[in-house]
Design a protein around this motif. Structure first.
Motif, PDB file in Angstrom:
ATOM      1  N   VAL A  53       2.024   0.387  -4.482  1.00 45.55           N
ATOM      2  CA  VAL A  53       0.597   0.671  -4.387  1.00 45.55           C
ATOM      3  C   VAL A  53       0.017   0.993  -5.765  1.00 45.55           C
ATOM      4  O   VAL A  53       0.585   1.744  -6.547  1.00 45.55           O
ATOM      5  CB  VAL A  53       0.346   1.837  -3.402  1.00 45.55           C
ATOM      6  CG1 VAL A  53       1.070   3.106  -3.827  1.00 45.55           C
ATOM      7  CG2 VAL A  53      -1.136   2.098  -3.210  1.00 45.55           C
ATOM      8  N   VAL A  88      -6.041   0.453  -4.461  1.00 40.68           N
ATOM      9  CA  VAL A  88      -5.974   0.016  -3.072  1.00 40.68           C
ATOM     10  C   VAL A  88      -7.370  -0.190  -2.487  1.00 40.68           C
ATOM     11  O   VAL A  88      -7.578  -1.063  -1.643  1.00 40.68           O
ATOM     12  CB  VAL A  88      -5.147   1.023  -2.231  1.00 40.68           C
ATOM     13  CG1 VAL A  88      -5.857   2.366  -2.125  1.00 40.68           C
ATOM     14  CG2 VAL A  88      -4.832   0.468  -0.851  1.00 40.68           C
ATOM     15  N   LEU A  90      -2.684  -4.104   3.311  1.00 43.24           N
ATOM     16  CA  LEU A  90      -3.896  -3.300   3.210  1.00 43.24           C
ATOM     17  C   LEU A  90      -4.099  -2.475   4.472  1.00 43.24           C
ATOM     18  O   LEU A  90      -3.471  -2.726   5.503  1.00 43.24           O
ATOM     19  CB  LEU A  90      -5.112  -4.213   2.991  1.00 43.24           C
ATOM     20  CG  LEU A  90      -5.075  -5.144   1.778  1.00 43.24           C
ATOM     21  CD1 LEU A  90      -6.325  -6.022   1.763  1.00 43.24           C
ATOM     22  CD2 LEU A  90      -4.955  -4.355   0.485  1.00 43.24           C
ATOM     23  N   GLY A 150      -8.467  -3.723  -2.791  1.00 44.70           N
ATOM     24  CA  GLY A 150      -7.506  -4.711  -2.308  1.00 44.70           C
ATOM     25  C   GLY A 150      -8.130  -5.919  -1.640  1.00 44.70           C
ATOM     26  O   GLY A 150      -7.672  -7.051  -1.833  1.00 44.70           O
ATOM     27  N   ASN A 189       0.834  -1.207   0.000  1.00 45.02           N
ATOM     28  CA  ASN A 189       0.000   0.000   0.000  1.00 45.02           C
ATOM     29  C   ASN A 189       0.866   1.254   0.000  1.00 45.02           C
ATOM     30  O   ASN A 189       0.372   2.358   0.217  1.00 45.02           O
ATOM     31  CB  ASN A 189      -0.940   0.006   1.214  1.00 45.02           C
ATOM     32  CG  ASN A 189      -0.189   0.049   2.527  1.00 45.02           C
ATOM     33  OD1 ASN A 189       0.990  -0.317   2.603  1.00 45.02           O
ATOM     34  ND2 ASN A 189      -0.853   0.482   3.589  1.00 45.02           N
TER      35      ASN A 189
END
Length: 347
Positions: free
Chosen positions: A71, A77, A94, A80, A37
């Protein structure tokens, strides 16, 4: 006779060793893809590579290897949770609070709530000694995700284009945030705005937002926020947050027990390395930002206590929003009682 026994014993030991080694050489090897991330060079990304992926590869004798992506490289994201659950990648780092809409309040409790824990060791103990990690695993399992462990993080701080020294200063403030924290700011009169990390600099520079809660000093400086936001707010609203290592459940279940154990230990090592590295980087970054004209905007203790009380009201109310949330709130309250921070028998 004694010599014969020794020779026979040695021969038996060698035979057993050879017998064990032979199948080990034929053991299956695994190659996993991980989306972080964060971007390369950020402390959490480095800790993921060096103290999770590289360490696990070494400890397993090369039986599991990893390819790490920054990321957004493979999926947004915000997607995710679904991506890992579907096996798009075997693993990702995450942020639980992003998925509160899917998991409910337990996701916010997992990633950290303001007005609760204050040090990384408290957070570590909450997961590993108080047993919250088991509750997190239960919460993520229905989504096809094995919750390997938290990646404990340095503080997530506020940088602002205007000074913030009281609860009243949040009135009308446009601030980047999400989850329960956003509700907290809104309760104090602010307007929360959710933005991805790559959008924050421009939003601060153009006045789309007045403030952003993003990372610790080094993370904020790496994103050059000191160029467009000249106030650094203290105390930190999120002194001990965490991201987490999400693993596709099917991929996890194919691993032999020893590699599963290795990954659990590597997750702990990554957390501790992240925090230790950040302590040094943050001290240096804070000095550099102040030299660049950033001012510390301090909220006095008595004012901060009132703000924390408002935050606690919000997450205490989670207890009415389902079994998992209630158990999480009860566990957090119990730990705060142990720490002497909450009255065991409130009136």
């Amino acid at each position: 006779m004694s010599m014969l026994k020794s020779v026979c014993g040695l021969a038996l030991t060698c035979a057993v060793a050879v017998g064990l080694a032979a199948p080990a050489q034929a053991q299956e090897e695994f190659h996993w893809r991980i989306q972080s991330n964060l971007n390369p060079g950020e402390p959490g990304y480095v800790a993921l590579k060096e103290q999770f992926a590289d360490l696990a590869t070494e400890m397993s004798g090369g039986r599991i290897t990893f390819e790490i992506f920054p990321v957004g490289a493979l999926y947004p994201v915000k997607d995710g949770l679904e991506a890992v659950g579907a096996g798009v990648t075997e693993m990702a780092v995450l942020t639980g609070g992003y998925y509160a809409g899917k998991l409910g309040p337990i996701a916010n409790i997992e990633s950290g709530v303001p007005g609760s824990l204050r040090t990384p060791m408290e957070r570590f103990n909450f997961f590993y000694k108080q047993g919250f990690i088991d509750l997190a695993r239960e919460a993520y399992s229905p989504h096809g995700v094995y919750y390997l462990g938290p990646q404990l993080s340095p503080s997530w701080d506020i940088m602002s284009t205007k000074p913030i020294a009281s609860m009243a200063d949040f009135e009308g403030l446009k601030i980047r945030s999400f989850g329960l924290e956003a509700e907290w700011y809104e309760k104090m009169g602010a307007t929360p705005v959710f933005l991805g990390g790559g959008e924050i600099y421009t939003a601060l520079a153009t006045g789309v937002i007045d403030a952003a809660r993003w990372a610790s000093p080094s993370g904020n400086m790496n994103n050059s926020f000191q160029e467009v936001a000249k106030y650094y707010v203290q105390p930190s609203p999120m002194p001990v947050p965490n991201n987490f290592f999400a693993v596709n459940m099917a991929a996890w279940e194919t691993l032999p027990a020893d590699i599963q154990a290795i990954l659990k230990e590597a997750a702990v090592a990554s957390s501790l390395d992240y925090i230790a590295t950040a302590m040094n980087n943050d001290a240096k970054a804070m000095q550099e930002m102040e030299a660049a004209g950033v001012e510390i905007s301090t909220i006095p203790p008595e004012e901060w206590a009132k703000m924390e009380a408002q935050a606690r009201e919000l997450w205490q109310a989670y207890a009415d929003q389902g079994d998992l949330a209630k158990r999480g709130v009860d566990m957090l309250n119990g730990f705060l009682v142990d720490l002497g921070r909450v009255d065991a028998n409130p009136q």
